[in-house]
Design an enzyme around this catalytic site. Structure first.
Site, PDB file in Angstrom:
ATOM      1  N   GLY A 257       1.004  -1.225  -0.048  1.00  0.00           N
ATOM      2  CA  GLY A 257       0.058  -0.088   0.165  1.00  0.00           C
ATOM      3  C   GLY A 257       0.888   1.254  -0.118  1.00  0.00           C
ATOM      4  O   GLY A 257       1.864   1.124   0.540  1.00  0.00           O
ATOM      5  N   CYS A 258       0.377   2.461  -0.392  1.00  0.00           N
ATOM      6  CA  CYS A 258       0.985   3.597  -0.775  1.00  0.00           C
ATOM      7  C   CYS A 258       1.588   4.155   0.808  1.00  0.00           C
ATOM      8  O   CYS A 258       2.722   4.462   1.027  1.00  0.00           O
ATOM      9  CB  CYS A 258       0.119   4.622  -1.217  1.00  0.00           C
ATOM     10  SG  CYS A 258      -1.256   5.005  -0.674  1.00  0.00           S
ATOM     11  N   TYR A 259       0.656   4.073   1.735  1.00  0.00           N
ATOM     12  CA  TYR A 259       1.057   4.578   3.028  1.00  0.00           C
ATOM     13  C   TYR A 259       2.129   3.554   3.714  1.00  0.00           C
ATOM     14  O   TYR A 259       2.983   3.956   4.219  1.00  0.00           O
ATOM     15  CB  TYR A 259      -0.117   4.535   3.949  1.00  0.00           C
ATOM     16  CG  TYR A 259      -1.036   5.927   3.772  1.00  0.00           C
ATOM     17  CD1 TYR A 259      -0.728   7.041   3.622  1.00  0.00           C
ATOM     18  CD2 TYR A 259      -2.314   5.625   3.481  1.00  0.00           C
ATOM     19  CE1 TYR A 259      -1.498   8.243   3.660  1.00  0.00           C
ATOM     20  CE2 TYR A 259      -3.063   6.642   3.146  1.00  0.00           C
ATOM     21  CZ  TYR A 259      -2.728   8.050   3.296  1.00  0.00           C
ATOM     22  OH  TYR A 259      -3.759   9.003   3.132  1.00  0.00           O
TER      23      TYR A 259
ATOM     24  N   SER B 182       5.768   4.241   2.441  1.00  0.00           N
ATOM     25  CA  SER B 182       6.375   5.533   2.839  1.00  0.00           C
ATOM     26  C   SER B 182       6.735   5.094   4.345  1.00  0.00           C
ATOM     27  O   SER B 182       7.688   5.695   4.679  1.00  0.00           O
ATOM     28  CB  SER B 182       5.652   6.519   2.716  1.00  0.00           C
ATOM     29  OG  SER B 182       4.180   6.581   3.428  1.00  0.00           O
TER      30      SER B 182
END
Lengths: 350, 350, 350, 350
Positions: free
Chosen positions: D143-145, D148
């Site tokens: 997932g993008c979160y 990061s």
């Protein structure tokens, strides 16, 4: 009609004071200063203020009440004679926020220009300090970040439900950086970008720590130390690509047994802020757009049950509740006016 | 206190009416409707309007004055019984703007729902039509684009300084598209992008042509035709990535000898708009930010000496002077109130 | 591998050249200069260019090809010795765009620094001037506004379908103003605002007029004058709150019988741009987002049948097709490389 | 040339895959599907992809490698037959991220469509899991979160310098919400606003916890418990008004004696990420603009000496390193290609 002056009307906080005062039923802006633009009509410097028939002076004239929107150091210098002459003032700069002049020197890199006046100054977060504000003639308006963080944390701190490990993660619109130019605020650089700054220590940190420490009520359960804890605050400000608004997300550990759910937290907060015209506890996460242009602060406390942390989200307009609106609220309190005078218009949405 | 109702408060124009009425000294919003949200408190639908203690109904209740913010067709249907009952109304939809029901059918794709009422309707661009508005009980509020274009062009047309070849290039913030969802208004699509639309003919074009034709005073110098010219208008709307604001750039050929310079043009415009509280002729090109949240229109006429064209730039807030503010200005005129009542606050800048 | 240098890499056009050259299969950036930052690594000045292992010099070193991204006047001075030494160059500044040094002096307020070189310079709008570019060693890269306007108008002018009354209404993202600071480009001022500027005459106007005049083919039908008409161009640039992109909306009267519909206009344009890799004629109004980061120009000609006007909308990325991409396209043509080398990546959407 | 297919190209992740694959030297996009737009040319659905001569199908055709950009549940269903047929795939949806199907059911509200395949799936954060990715044929793209946050925290966790009290405060551009319409993503609502969401628990939380738990190396110094600690993670996502980018600010207590300063932390991080092409440890707080359009992650660890906390700021482009770029990086690793193939272009700045 109270005759009001604004020292240094040429920045965003000064202009916002003038905008809000236009609608004030009991105060009239009669004098504005701003050295770089002295001699120019206010309507020329700020076309949106064309309804005023005022010209900027080098200094403000004879007034019943003064706001200073000067940068720090210059502000205390300009206000000192007024304070000594008995004119009630609100200082929007940082000069009278820190009670300890050494702390001031450490964070602002210079000796305090008027340390003798510090003892007269009251920290003007009206909701938390109303009686002192009412009887003061020198009120230090809070910084925009402290305003949003303290309103988010005060109920939890004062009611003793959280421990001292506090993290404040704030997101600010770019008007918070003021009207002075800088590459970081150049449109093509700031637009479509988010960045953190002030990681080595932002000047609003000692202000937050000072006020949280002062309100810490007692010992956390289970400790044996003889003193109230020094809150351990990490504060990280961020720039987000919008003009106005601050959203602060605050994290702290819940003390055992204190509060079990978001509903309970909101109940506690509602009780704490009962009757406050400018703080509303909301059931859904708020957005900064809901307060743009207005003096409202929306607070949404919630609980992360997986980690037993309190998470509080607050939103304000950094130029209103975070600066000019809060300043007028303080003026109203100081002068015995209705605290909401001139500040009742709803937010401009969308 | 005038008791005011808003039919369909759930869109941006409706919400903006409610926001502005909050500060109106002689009117009180007492009734709001909105079918999709009937039964809900206004404060829940719009958190920024939490100061109101109103619940949305299926219909509005008994009021002294009504605004309709319904879509076209539905609006005329809802207003017809009120008009027939003698309640004064302002219609924010397009239903009563075009005087010719066939023209309405051509552009809106349906028969007019109340053609018998068309003759009672007055086009509510107050500055250009004040006496008619004052004596009317059914006012058609102008479209946002026509508002900005007509205020930019009226002095030049009425004073006979331009020929009929008119080009209007308008740039609008995205709230003009309303609150209904659409891919073109999805943030990731609209942000960081400019686009033209309506090139095949936007519905605001016949409205602009109707009003310009009506105000065309006489023959252009040197022609021998027996009739006033039909203005030849090309109108191109554009979407720009901001929430509020319209800037219209209007181009027309100067008639020989009429006006020689921008200064002369501005003098003529200043004379034309003398005493108008909501139109200001400015010496520098204006920005939409200078009127955000306010009912002001700034107009900057200039002359391109190389081509002998008049170029006029105007800015408004599409939701205020282009919709809700203009509607309240009309209400004030219809009810004999001060025309600026409730509309005096300066723009929210920056 | 062609060794390429960029004179003054520190602005947006220079940085964009470096970004695009990184992917060029036959050219390698080997030298960059920038006085304010001389001695610093490129990766420090521009973190997004960290993949380069280059340090800025006072001057560029020995290269096979040079781009200048200096401001006007300084650019011609820096390029003159290179041109005289036979190094092929593209000048992104305005210095070699206007063929008439008096016209240059009028618009740029100074004598041309190297008028003897003007006769060697070729106007580098590759699509319209390919053969001359290929055989030149000094190419003047078009201004960003002229690029978008000329590509929108060239087919109509060259095919003789429009009269000389041309209006160009352009909307630009704010990176077009460069990296130097200014209040108009300060985020809080530029955001949420649209404004017109340059109404008294923008420096890109003489460039547009020069090129349109040169391409005007013959007399408009029905006239009897002995010379081709001087186009009567009004050009109005606007700032819109986005970082990249220009949309130009161009208006001109259709000559009788020339083109009757948008479909016909698009057919004519498609024929004109057949085989061009960087111009695409589109059937729907384009958005600047569709070309962000790429060297594409989308053109949408249409006809307003009510007024018999041609209306053409074009979009480019001002930093790519309007500056650095166009410059590399010119380099490719000058060096006999595939014109699309290094420029093939699609736009970054959304 | 590897023939590549994209299942459901019609969302932002799918379109971004197509954009990036266009420049891939060893892979060619040969097949795209998308039910809502089946039968349409890709160039019509996405004008910026006009260089492709592909038509969307109901299903993808015969390919050597497939990406799925379908929503969860639908994705696993579509991929299962491909996986069983031995086609290597990367799933951009969440379906194969959580190893425990009960955890999947809890967070995604449905039974897992292919639980038998979970044991074959590898979590595709290439930097942290390279060998497993290389030998897998079913990779779950992060997932993008989580991407990061995990890149920001991994060095500190794996090197044993922080305790388990982790707070992740993430700020995302709005493209992260996808292309499906919603009031929260309507331009006029999302613009000029910041908001928090997912406070009751975002679906990326269990993914973050799973991966942090797996990498927790050993006991924190001074504890006596028999097991590695379960990290206590609070994760708060926020929407900020920009199209692309995620900035995560991560907070955790430093274990005694571990790291004393930001410089030490950056040294440790540099050592950890040595040789990684897509993670760069930077000395100043990074901005999302510095990675827009690129596959880079910038990480800036620092120390708050007043509270002995590690504070790490990371930035990615949510659609590239947070989705399509990471997916291609995984494909490269799975196929034994150079991991940077197709992903080398610098960020698009400004």
């Amino acid at each position: 009609m109270v005759r009001v002056g604004i020292i240094n009307v040429t920045g965003y906080a000064g202009a916002e004071l003038a905008r809000l005062l236009y609608a004030h039923p009991q105060a009239r802006l009669t004098s504005v200063s701003g050295r770089s633009a002295a001699g120019k009509p206010l309507a020329e410097v700020f076309p949106h203020l064309a309804a005023y028939d005022l010209t900027l002076g080098e200094e403000i004239g004879d007034v019943d009440f003064a706001f200073s929107a000067l940068p720090h150091a210059a502000s205390a210098e300009a206000l000192a004679p007024l304070v000594r002459a008995g004119v009630p003032v609100v200082d929007i700069s940082a000069d009278f926020r820190l009670r300890d002049p050494q702390e001031y020197a450490r964070w602002y890199g210079a000796e305090h220009p008027a340390p003798d006046l510090l003892s007269r100054a009251v920290y003007g977060l009206t909701e938390l300090n109303r009686e002192a504000v009412r009887s003061s003639r020198l009120v230090a308006n809070p910084g925009c970040y402290p305003e949003s963080a303290l309103l988010a944390l005060a109920p939890a701190v004062k009611e003793g439900v959280i421990g001292p490990d506090v993290i404040i993660d704030s997101k600010s619109g770019i008007s918070g950086a003021g009207r002075a130019l800088g590459l970081a605020y150049h449109f093509a650089e700031a637009n479509e970008s988010v960045s953190a700054y002030g990681l080595a220590g932002h000047r609003h940190l000692p202000e937050i720590v000072q006020e949280l420490t002062a309100m810490w009520p007692c010992l956390p359960a289970g400790t044996a130390r003889a003193e109230a804890p020094q809150p351990k605050v990490t504060f990280t400000p961020h720039l987000v690509p919008m003009t106005r608004g601050i959203l602060s997300t605050c994290y702290a550990p819940l003390l055992p047994g204190a509060v079990q759910s978001g509903e309970q937290a909101r109940e506690l907060y509602r009780e704490f802020y009962k009757g406050e015209p400018f703080v509303r506890v909301v059931d859904s996460p708020p957005a900064t757009k809901q307060v743009a242009g207005s003096n409202m602060c929306l607070v949404h406390p919630t609980v992360d049950p997986r980690t037993e942390r309190l998470v509080v989200v607050s939103v304000i307009d950094n130029l209103v509740k975070g600066a000019a609106g809060q300043a007028i609220q303080n003026m109203n309190a100081m002068l015995g006016l209705n605290e909401t005078a001139g500040l009742e218009t709803p937010a401009v949405y969308p």
